[in-house]
Enzyme design. Structure first.
Site, PDB file in Angstrom:
ATOM      1  N   GLU A  49      -9.415   6.005  -0.230  1.00 26.44           N
ATOM      2  CA  GLU A  49      -9.326   7.382  -0.157  1.00 26.44           C
ATOM      3  C   GLU A  49     -10.251   7.718  -1.442  1.00 26.44           C
ATOM      4  O   GLU A  49     -11.029   6.892  -1.730  1.00 26.44           O
ATOM      5  CB  GLU A  49      -8.280   7.349  -0.801  1.00 26.44           C
ATOM      6  CG  GLU A  49      -8.134   5.225  -2.177  1.00 26.44           C
ATOM      7  CD  GLU A  49      -6.862   5.985  -3.049  1.00 26.44           C
ATOM      8  OE1 GLU A  49      -7.062   6.918  -3.573  1.00 26.44           O
ATOM      9  OE2 GLU A  49      -6.427   4.865  -3.154  1.00 26.44           O
ATOM     10  N   LYS A  52      -6.879  16.530  -7.708  1.00 21.78           N
ATOM     11  CA  LYS A  52      -6.627  15.707  -6.791  1.00 21.78           C
ATOM     12  C   LYS A  52      -5.389  15.719  -5.368  1.00 21.78           C
ATOM     13  O   LYS A  52      -5.024  16.683  -5.418  1.00 21.78           O
ATOM     14  CB  LYS A  52      -5.780  15.388  -7.341  1.00 21.78           C
ATOM     15  CG  LYS A  52      -4.388  13.485  -6.708  1.00 21.78           C
ATOM     16  CD  LYS A  52      -3.815  13.146  -7.642  1.00 21.78           C
ATOM     17  CE  LYS A  52      -2.246  11.592  -7.202  1.00 21.78           C
ATOM     18  NZ  LYS A  52      -1.448  10.992  -8.035  1.00 21.78           N
ATOM     19  N   VAL A  71      -3.803   8.597  -1.185  1.00 22.69           N
ATOM     20  CA  VAL A  71      -3.598   7.607   0.610  1.00 22.69           C
ATOM     21  C   VAL A  71      -2.956   8.486   0.893  1.00 22.69           C
ATOM     22  O   VAL A  71      -3.448   8.520   2.655  1.00 22.69           O
ATOM     23  CB  VAL A  71      -2.801   6.007  -0.002  1.00 22.69           C
ATOM     24  CG1 VAL A  71      -2.149   6.177   0.993  1.00 22.69           C
ATOM     25  CG2 VAL A  71      -3.739   5.191  -0.828  1.00 22.69           C
ATOM     26  N   ASP A 120      11.095  11.316  -7.696  1.00 19.05           N
ATOM     27  CA  ASP A 120       8.979  11.538  -7.005  1.00 19.05           C
ATOM     28  C   ASP A 120       9.219   9.934  -7.058  1.00 19.05           C
ATOM     29  O   ASP A 120       9.342   8.844  -7.292  1.00 19.05           O
ATOM     30  CB  ASP A 120       8.603  11.568  -9.339  1.00 19.05           C
ATOM     31  CG  ASP A 120       7.423  11.149  -8.553  1.00 19.05           C
ATOM     32  OD1 ASP A 120       6.734  11.623  -7.697  1.00 19.05           O
ATOM     33  OD2 ASP A 120       6.719  11.390  -9.843  1.00 19.05           O
ATOM     34  N   SER A 169       6.334   8.773  -3.791  1.00 25.35           N
ATOM     35  CA  SER A 169       5.434   9.663  -3.933  1.00 25.35           C
ATOM     36  C   SER A 169       4.876   9.955  -2.083  1.00 25.35           C
ATOM     37  O   SER A 169       5.432   8.995  -1.343  1.00 25.35           O
ATOM     38  CB  SER A 169       4.097   7.457  -3.659  1.00 25.35           C
ATOM     39  OG  SER A 169       2.959   8.413  -3.146  1.00 25.35           O
ATOM     40  N   ALA A 170       3.962  10.766  -1.777  1.00 25.57           N
ATOM     41  CA  ALA A 170       3.809  10.947  -0.726  1.00 25.57           C
ATOM     42  C   ALA A 170       3.083  10.098   0.262  1.00 25.57           C
ATOM     43  O   ALA A 170       2.835   9.993   1.951  1.00 25.57           O
ATOM     44  CB  ALA A 170       3.002  12.295  -0.460  1.00 25.57           C
ATOM     45  N   ASP A 171       3.024   9.244  -0.173  1.00 22.54           N
ATOM     46  CA  ASP A 171       1.831   7.527   0.864  1.00 22.54           C
ATOM     47  C   ASP A 171       3.554   7.551   1.530  1.00 22.54           C
ATOM     48  O   ASP A 171       2.984   6.737   2.672  1.00 22.54           O
ATOM     49  CB  ASP A 171       1.642   7.170  -0.554  1.00 22.54           C
ATOM     50  CG  ASP A 171       0.780   6.755  -0.903  1.00 22.54           C
ATOM     51  OD1 ASP A 171      -0.272   7.695  -1.179  1.00 22.54           O
ATOM     52  OD2 ASP A 171      -0.006   6.540  -2.061  1.00 22.54           O
ATOM     53  N   LYS A 213       1.808  -0.227  -6.707  1.00 23.25           N
ATOM     54  CA  LYS A 213       1.053  -0.098  -8.154  1.00 23.25           C
ATOM     55  C   LYS A 213       2.756  -0.437  -9.238  1.00 23.25           C
ATOM     56  O   LYS A 213       3.811   0.176  -8.773  1.00 23.25           O
ATOM     57  CB  LYS A 213       0.727   1.357  -7.888  1.00 23.25           C
ATOM     58  CG  LYS A 213      -0.420   1.527  -7.449  1.00 23.25           C
ATOM     59  CD  LYS A 213      -1.357   2.506  -8.527  1.00 23.25           C
ATOM     60  CE  LYS A 213      -0.747   4.319  -8.280  1.00 23.25           C
ATOM     61  NZ  LYS A 213      -1.068   4.047  -6.110  1.00 23.25           N
TER      62      LYS A 213
END
Ligand code: PSU
Ligand code: MN
Length: 298
Positions: free
Chosen positions: A22, A83, A103, A133, A135-137, A154
């Site tokens: 990425e 981003k 990612v 919230d 992550s779209a990961d 993370k």
């Protein structure tokens, strides 16, 4: 619609090992000049293990696999580089923008290109104290058959909640040489790995079984950070708690949250978190390259 660097196109056409990478970690996740060191170490790690690196990005509106030197410089200088999550890809294309892919966006592109192996630092997940919230990961991994090598989720996130989401989404989570799920900066996030595996051979066997079933999801391969630079889990917890309080006081939301927290942790650890991040990025890149080489049958 996707531009591949000649080296990447040749490797894909010949069925040789390619590792997707990425670009958001370079343009948003790490500070200057550590981001340059990250790019160099990751590139060397992938090549050293016999695979071809492919940094995914949107370059002046063109979705690209494999940045050339001039484009990489612009992303490292991060001038006007946005981003780009998966949802942001079409807008970045239509605007002719420079976009650094997370990612989520990067694995979506890898899936289109047939790049099956990918490396990052720590993937996104469910944020703490912000139930909406996520992550779209996670969502992209659920529909992109790409193996993502990382040092876990993370440590700024709610790790147990994120592991529950992987189960919900049917995404296998392997721990390479560990029964403790790694905590990104630290070796142990305090939760067990759903599927511990002893070595790369065992990873490849699980991947082959996943493919044989025709499962549409990606697979997470979590690797503990190198011990020499890993941080103590207790220290990370304290520092992250302070960073979260600062983010909330500053009203930081959405895509800005992860870069804000990583920068706050960097300041609070006197740069030790960034040193750990560089070391684990390079290690993950090498592991991904070894997996890619094995799967390419070399
Ligand atoms: N790994 C790192 N540093 C980073 C990231 C990963 O070591 O900055 C980036 C990746 O691009 C990942 C993103 O997809 O953080 C997650 O952002 P968000 O929480 O907004 O989905
Ligand atoms: Mn988010």
């Amino acid at each position: 619609v996707i531009h591949c660097a000649p080296e990447v196109a040749d490797a894909l056409a010949a069925g040789r090992a390619v590792v997707g990478l990425e670009s958001s970690v370079l343009a948003q996740g790490l500070p200057v000049p550590a981001n340059r060191e990250a790019a160099e170490r990751v590139d060397a790690a992938v090549r050293g293990a016999g695979a071809v690196p492919a940094i995914l990005a949107v370059v002046r509106g063109v979705v690209t696999a494999g940045l050339d030197a001039a484009d990489l410089e612009r992303f490292l200088a991060r001038d006007g580089v946005r981003k780009v999550s998966a949802r942001d890809l079409p807008a970045a294309m239509a605007d002719g923008a420079d976009g650094a892919t997370t990612v989520a966006a990067a694995v979506a592109i890898c899936a289109r290109l047939g790049i099956r192996t990918f490396a990052t630092g720590g993937i996104g997940g469910v944020h703490r104290d912000a139930p909406f919230d996520e992550s779209a990961d996670l969502g992209e991994l659920a529909r992109s058959p790409v193996t993502v090598v990382c040092a876990g989720v993370k440590s700024i996130l709610d790790v147990p909640a994120t592991l529950e989401r992987f189960e919900t989404l049917g995404i296998p989570v392997l721990g390479l040489g560990t029964t403790a799920f790694p905590g990104f900066f630290s070796a142990d996030a305090g939760v067990p790995v759903p599927c511990p595996v002893a070595d790369i051979d065992a990873v490849v066997r699980v991947l082959a079984a996943h493919d044989a079933l025709g499962r549409p999801q990606g697979v997470v391969v979590a690797v503990p950070p190198p011990p020499a630079s890993a941080l103590d889990a207790g220290v990370v917890d304290t520092v992250v708690a302070d960073a979260l309080a600062a983010a909330s006081a500053a009203g930081v939301r959405g895509a800005a949250v992860t870069p804000f927290l990583l920068a706050a942790v960097d300041r609070a650890t006197g740069g030790r978190s960034v040193a750990a991040n560089l070391a684990l990025l390079a290690q993950n890149a090498a592991v991904a390259a070894r997996i890619a080489v094995r799967r390419a049958g070399h």
